[in-house]
Scaffold this motif. Structure first.
Motif, PDB file in Angstrom:
ATOM      1  N   VAL A   1       0.821  -1.208   0.000  1.00 35.52           N
ATOM      2  CA  VAL A   1       0.000   0.000   0.000  1.00 35.52           C
ATOM      3  C   VAL A   1       0.856   1.260   0.000  1.00 35.52           C
ATOM      4  CG1 VAL A   1      -1.710   1.333   1.282  1.00 35.52           C
ATOM      5  CG2 VAL A   1      -1.946  -1.155   1.116  1.00 35.52           C
ATOM      6  N   GLU A   2       1.887   1.295   0.833  1.00 35.92           N
ATOM      7  CA  GLU A   2       2.738   2.482   0.885  1.00 35.92           C
ATOM      8  C   GLU A   2       3.467   2.703  -0.430  1.00 35.92           C
ATOM      9  OE1 GLU A   2       5.357   2.673   4.196  1.00 35.92           O
ATOM     10  OE2 GLU A   2       3.766   2.472   5.692  1.00 35.92           O
TER      11      GLU A   2
ATOM     12  N   SER B   1       0.992   4.009  -2.967  1.00 36.54           N
ATOM     13  CA  SER B   1       0.598   5.372  -2.606  1.00 36.54           C
ATOM     14  C   SER B   1       1.605   6.408  -3.087  1.00 36.54           C
ATOM     15  CB  SER B   1       0.433   5.498  -1.086  1.00 36.54           C
ATOM     16  OG  SER B   1      -0.655   4.732  -0.626  1.00 36.54           O
TER      17      SER B   1
ATOM     18  N   ASN C   1      -5.090   7.226  -0.817  1.00 35.20           N
ATOM     19  CA  ASN C   1      -4.849   6.209   0.210  1.00 35.20           C
ATOM     20  C   ASN C   1      -5.808   5.033   0.074  1.00 35.20           C
ATOM     21  OD1 ASN C   1      -2.615   7.085   1.743  1.00 35.20           O
ATOM     22  ND2 ASN C   1      -3.861   8.673   2.715  1.00 35.20           N
ATOM     23  N   GLY C   2      -7.099   5.353  -0.043  1.00 39.99           N
ATOM     24  CA  GLY C   2      -8.091   4.292  -0.193  1.00 39.99           C
ATOM     25  C   GLY C   2      -7.917   3.533  -1.496  1.00 39.99           C
ATOM     26  N   LYS C   3      -7.575   4.253  -2.552  1.00 43.18           N
ATOM     27  CA  LYS C   3      -7.388   3.602  -3.844  1.00 43.18           C
ATOM     28  C   LYS C   3      -6.166   2.681  -3.826  1.00 43.18           C
ATOM     29  CE  LYS C   3      -9.710   7.175  -6.560  1.00 43.18           C
ATOM     30  NZ  LYS C   3      -9.582   8.227  -7.588  1.00 43.18           N
TER      31      LYS C   3
ATOM     32  N   LYS D   1      -5.049   1.031  -1.258  1.00 46.21           N
ATOM     33  CA  LYS D   1      -5.458  -0.177  -0.533  1.00 46.21           C
ATOM     34  C   LYS D   1      -6.259  -1.108  -1.441  1.00 46.21           C
ATOM     35  CE  LYS D   1      -5.614   2.101   3.993  1.00 46.21           C
ATOM     36  NZ  LYS D   1      -6.484   2.552   5.115  1.00 46.21           N
ATOM     37  N   ASN D   2      -7.170  -0.531  -2.220  1.00 43.91           N
ATOM     38  CA  ASN D   2      -7.985  -1.353  -3.123  1.00 43.91           C
ATOM     39  C   ASN D   2      -7.137  -2.003  -4.209  1.00 43.91           C
ATOM     40  OD1 ASN D   2     -10.498  -0.974  -1.905  1.00 43.91           O
ATOM     41  ND2 ASN D   2     -10.934   0.893  -3.063  1.00 43.91           N
TER      42      ASN D   2
ATOM     43  N   VAL E   1      -3.953  -2.832  -4.148  1.00 46.16           N
ATOM     44  CA  VAL E   1      -3.160  -3.931  -3.594  1.00 46.16           C
ATOM     45  C   VAL E   1      -4.061  -5.119  -3.252  1.00 46.16           C
ATOM     46  CG1 VAL E   1      -1.724  -4.656  -1.645  1.00 46.16           C
ATOM     47  CG2 VAL E   1      -1.319  -2.439  -2.737  1.00 46.16           C
ATOM     48  N   ALA E   2      -5.210  -4.846  -2.665  1.00 42.96           N
ATOM     49  CA  ALA E   2      -6.129  -5.924  -2.291  1.00 42.96           C
ATOM     50  C   ALA E   2      -6.659  -6.657  -3.513  1.00 42.96           C
ATOM     51  CB  ALA E   2      -7.289  -5.359  -1.475  1.00 42.96           C
TER      52      ALA E   2
END
Length: 242
Positions: A88-89, A92, A102-104, A106-107, A109-110
């Motif tokens: 995520v980092e 980002s 930030n939210g994008k 996370k999505n 990577v997930a």
């Protein structure tokens, strides 16, 4: 005095345009096709995965802004495995210029991890499987299915929603209703490219605040009234195109 139209107040009177006839709809797409036979999306990508990521990142962001961020990102991470490894980092850092990064991140990577876990690192070809991925809704799934896999889907964003309602092409109270109306209305031969023709028309001609009716290919068919007149430059004559 009649109620003033307000998209935020469901109690106000909203005058719906009369729907175009089948013959008029056929002519609309005939003109779009003649002017731009092979329309293309404006997001940059190299494979199904990078297209999926680009579309996820494009929510509430411009294609231009997304392209600027993803050129460097995709240079180092163009597969789910490489994207997941960034974390995520790491993701980002590449997309900080994009809203809600930030939210994008996370999505992204997930969804990369789920693609590896459930689909062997490949992007699935059904809407249901795509919508099961983090950050992927119906609109995103439809874009990927249409652009990369050549399926006759229509992704209704703010541009298509506006064009469908304003022109009388496919009036509907919400994006899903407009999508379903378009799926019924668009001629079979035009289904593959309809999404691109309509989004480009909404982005560059049938704009939200001031539609540029004076240079619209379908102004004589469109139900929107009053038509916007051509701008006049100081001292007379037409103003130069914007």
């Amino acid at each position: 005095m009649p109620a003033r139209q307000s998209p935020n107040n469901p109690k106000t009177a909203i005058r719906k345009p009369k729907k175009l006839s089948r013959e008029e709809i056929e002519e609309v797409f005939r003109r779009f096709s003649a002017a731009n036979p092979e329309p293309k999306g404006e997001l940059e990508y190299t494979n199904a995965f990078t297209l999926l990521v680009a579309v996820v990142l494009s929510a509430q962001a411009t294609d231009v802004g997304v392209n600027k961020a993803t050129r460097d990102l995709f240079a180092v991470a163009d597969t789910p495995e490489k994207m997941a490894a960034l974390g995520v980092e790491g993701v980002s850092r590449y997309i900080r210029t994009i809203g809600l990064f930030n939210g994008k991140a996370k999505n992204v990577v997930a969804l990369s991890e789920l693609l590896i876990e459930r689909h062997g690192g490949e992007v699935p070809t059904t809407r249901e499987e795509l919508e099961a991925l983090p950050g992927v809704g119906r609109k995103t799934a439809n874009v990927v299915l249409n652009i990369f896999f050549g399926q006759p889907t229509i992704a209704v964003d703010t541009h298509l929603f506006r064009v469908g309602n304003r022109t009388g092409l496919a009036p509907g109270a919400n994006p899903l209703k407009v999508e379903l109306a378009l799926m019924k209305a668009v001629p079979g031969w035009a289904m593959l490219h309809a999404h691109h023709w309509l989004i480009l028309h909404g982005r560059y001609v049938c704009k939200a605040r001031v539609p540029e009716c004076w240079r619209c290919l379908i102004a004589d068919i469109c139900r929107h009234e009053p038509k916007t007149p051509a701008p006049v430059a100081k001292g007379g004559g037409l103003a130069p195109p914007r």
